[in-house]
Write an enzyme that holds these catalytic residues in place. Sequence first.
Site, mmCIF file in Angstrom:
data_model
loop_
_atom_site.group_PDB
_atom_site.id
_atom_site.type_symbol
_atom_site.label_atom_id
_atom_site.label_comp_id
_atom_site.label_asym_id
_atom_site.label_seq_id
_atom_site.Cartn_x
_atom_site.Cartn_y
_atom_site.Cartn_z
ATOM 1 C CD GLU A 76 -2.600 1.309 2.608
ATOM 2 O OE1 GLU A 76 -3.569 2.079 2.631
ATOM 3 O OE2 GLU A 76 -2.268 0.587 3.558
ATOM 4 C CG ASP A 77 1.388 2.951 3.209
ATOM 5 O OD1 ASP A 77 0.474 3.413 2.508
ATOM 6 O OD2 ASP A 77 1.255 2.651 4.411
#
Length: 214
Positions: A76-77
Amino acid sequence: MISDSDLIALVRAYNPKTNEALIRDAYAYGAKMHEGQTRHSGEPYFTHPVEVAALLTEQRLDDATIVTALLHDTIEDTKASYTEVSQMFGEETAKLVDGVTKLTNLELSSKDNKQAENFRKLLLAMSKDVRVILVKLSDRLHNMRTLDHVPEHKRLRIAEETMDIYAPLAGRMGMQDMREELEELAFRHINPEAFRAVTERLAEFFERNRGVIK
């Protein structure tokens, strides 16, 4: 921050056959992917996945879950991809990390109890593997323990979401200690004056009745 050796020691305490190399590689990969990122406290971001992994050792979880905790924010990051995680750590772990990512991306906030119940059902339905929920609950617990560092305008939403969804979910799964801690941490931010009054009253009650309690 807990070192890779210390984390492995926590796992080895209940799982002597743990794949130490796998955990060490996941630790190094997670640290590399999150390099340069920081939390609201100013600490390196990777301290969070490591703490989540440590929380999961208290539940005596398997290597795949510990590795998932270390990597749960990478897809996600960071620039990490599902394919890369799968190639390096196996399809099982990649699916777990992907499951946690999908839960994180849900819009969960709700003041409607019926709606909150629907979200709890959705969480369970989406998680084909219960380990996804266990990682997400530990992720939320560590975030709640460090909520003071989050900008004030975000704290109430996170606390309400925790009280409405994550604490009851932990209770549903029989994790009463986690449920109680999540509720207490959430209550402290939702109604700080009431929290302070209750805790002060309990402290007075305990002191006055120390002999009886003993």
